[in-house]
Scaffold this motif. Structure first.
Motif, PDB file in Angstrom:
ATOM      1  N   ALA A  55      -7.183   2.334  -6.328  1.00 50.50           N
ATOM      2  CA  ALA A  55      -6.360   1.971  -4.981  1.00 50.50           C
ATOM      3  C   ALA A  55      -7.597   3.557  -4.360  1.00 50.50           C
ATOM      4  O   ALA A  55      -7.933   4.605  -3.997  1.00 50.50           O
ATOM      5  CB  ALA A  55      -4.910   2.616  -4.956  1.00 50.50           C
ATOM      6  N   GLY A 113      -2.531  -5.567  -1.247  1.00 51.12           N
ATOM      7  CA  GLY A 113      -2.217  -4.301   0.328  1.00 51.12           C
ATOM      8  C   GLY A 113      -3.501  -5.386   1.524  1.00 51.12           C
ATOM      9  O   GLY A 113      -4.800  -4.888   1.052  1.00 51.12           O
ATOM     10  N   SER A 134       1.008   6.780   0.454  1.00 50.63           N
ATOM     11  CA  SER A 134       2.017   6.184   1.022  1.00 50.63           C
ATOM     12  C   SER A 134       2.981   5.514   0.015  1.00 50.63           C
ATOM     13  O   SER A 134       4.175   5.127   0.398  1.00 50.63           O
ATOM     14  CB  SER A 134       0.851   4.813   1.444  1.00 50.63           C
ATOM     15  OG  SER A 134       0.364   3.493   1.590  1.00 50.63           O
ATOM     16  N   SER A 135       2.317   4.693  -1.285  1.00 52.24           N
ATOM     17  CA  SER A 135       3.190   4.506  -1.982  1.00 52.24           C
ATOM     18  C   SER A 135       4.468   5.884  -3.056  1.00 52.24           C
ATOM     19  O   SER A 135       5.254   5.932  -3.368  1.00 52.24           O
ATOM     20  CB  SER A 135       2.731   3.823  -2.924  1.00 52.24           C
ATOM     21  OG  SER A 135       1.771   4.767  -3.965  1.00 52.24           O
ATOM     22  N   ARG A 137      -5.730  -2.251  -3.236  1.00 59.58           N
ATOM     23  CA  ARG A 137      -5.545  -2.213  -4.596  1.00 59.58           C
ATOM     24  C   ARG A 137      -6.222  -3.084  -5.352  1.00 59.58           C
ATOM     25  O   ARG A 137      -5.288  -4.302  -5.711  1.00 59.58           O
ATOM     26  CB  ARG A 137      -4.039  -1.336  -4.998  1.00 59.58           C
ATOM     27  CG  ARG A 137      -3.259  -0.615  -4.294  1.00 59.58           C
ATOM     28  CD  ARG A 137      -2.505  -0.162  -4.094  1.00 59.58           C
ATOM     29  NE  ARG A 137      -1.997   0.246  -3.360  1.00 59.58           N
ATOM     30  CZ  ARG A 137      -1.045   1.146  -3.113  1.00 59.58           C
ATOM     31  NH1 ARG A 137       0.114   1.044  -4.176  1.00 59.58           N
ATOM     32  NH2 ARG A 137       0.092   1.874  -1.688  1.00 59.58           N
ATOM     33  N   ALA A 175      -3.094   4.740   0.252  1.00 55.60           N
ATOM     34  CA  ALA A 175      -2.553   3.619  -0.245  1.00 55.60           C
ATOM     35  C   ALA A 175      -1.985   4.990  -0.988  1.00 55.60           C
ATOM     36  O   ALA A 175      -0.602   4.030  -1.283  1.00 55.60           O
ATOM     37  CB  ALA A 175      -3.868   2.406  -0.790  1.00 55.60           C
ATOM     38  N   THR A 176      -2.726   5.333  -2.016  1.00 58.68           N
ATOM     39  CA  THR A 176      -1.532   5.873  -3.112  1.00 58.68           C
ATOM     40  C   THR A 176      -0.776   6.895  -2.494  1.00 58.68           C
ATOM     41  O   THR A 176       0.680   7.124  -2.758  1.00 58.68           O
ATOM     42  CB  THR A 176      -2.365   7.190  -3.801  1.00 58.68           C
ATOM     43  OG1 THR A 176      -3.976   5.963  -4.431  1.00 58.68           O
ATOM     44  CG2 THR A 176      -2.259   7.634  -4.820  1.00 58.68           C
ATOM     45  N   GLU A 220      -5.165  -1.851   2.996  1.00 58.16           N
ATOM     46  CA  GLU A 220      -5.456  -0.111   1.476  1.00 58.16           C
ATOM     47  C   GLU A 220      -5.195  -1.305   0.651  1.00 58.16           C
ATOM     48  O   GLU A 220      -4.587  -1.211   0.027  1.00 58.16           O
ATOM     49  CB  GLU A 220      -4.601   0.528   2.462  1.00 58.16           C
ATOM     50  CG  GLU A 220      -4.065   1.640   3.570  1.00 58.16           C
ATOM     51  CD  GLU A 220      -3.066   1.925   3.639  1.00 58.16           C
ATOM     52  OE1 GLU A 220      -2.069   2.018   3.129  1.00 58.16           O
ATOM     53  OE2 GLU A 220      -2.787   2.724   4.865  1.00 58.16           O
TER      54      GLU A 220
END
Length: 167
Positions: free
Chosen positions: A148, A77, A155-156, A82, A152-153, A80
């Motif tokens: 993370a 990433g 967006s996933s 991870r 990032a979390t 962002e």
């Protein structure tokens, strides 16, 4: 004079509480605010062995983590980062419960809406970041602990398909 002491005590208590809530998440003392290359470099300085960088720009390292001993560490990433820890295959449910208790003690009780005995996804929010423990049960437990950024979390989870809609 007594009022001044009480006021100072309240200010100190508020300062300590504010610092506790603004806690930044690190992995082995390395900030997640760094790039994946910087994270790798700092982990190598801490004794981790660099294995390879794959076609997906994921860095793979090996090193000591918690009570597990040697673990596979993956970092990916660009914007962002991870960091994922894959515990050894011999890891037992009991050892994972110890890890969950340790994370609960350090970061507060995990945030999980699941009600089964051993959760398949647990999450700890740490400031703007999070730690997620995943249990993929395929011919036995396959655990992954992911550090993370909250961005990032988030967006996933937006990109995750809800497969129950297909049923």
């Amino acid at each position: 004079m007594k009022n001044l002491r009480i006021t100072l005590a309240i200010i100190c208590a508020l300062f300590l509480c504010a610092n506790a809530w603004s806690q930044d998440l690190t992995f082995m003392g390395v900030s997640l605010e760094s790039s994946p290359d910087e994270i790798c470099s700092q982990l190598k300085d801490r004794g981790f062995t660099y294995i390879r960088k794959d076609n997906y720009n994921t860095h793979h390292l090996e090193g000591e983590f918690w009570k597990f001993g040697k673990c596979e560490i993956s970092i990916w990433g660009e914007n962002e980062p991870r960091v994922s820890v894959k515990p050894p295959s011999w890891t037992t449910v009991s050892t994972m419960r110890d890890l969950i208790n340790s994370l609960d003690n350090k970061y507060g009780i995990n945030d999980s809406s699941q009600s089964d005995d051993f959760k398949t996804e647990l999450r700890w929010d740490v400031g703007e970041n999070s730690i997620t423990l995943l249990d993929f049960y395929i011919d036995g437990h396959n655990y992954s602990l992911v550090y993370a950024s909250k961005a990032a979390t988030d967006s996933s989870s937006k990109n995750r398909k809800n497969y129950s809609d297909d049923l």
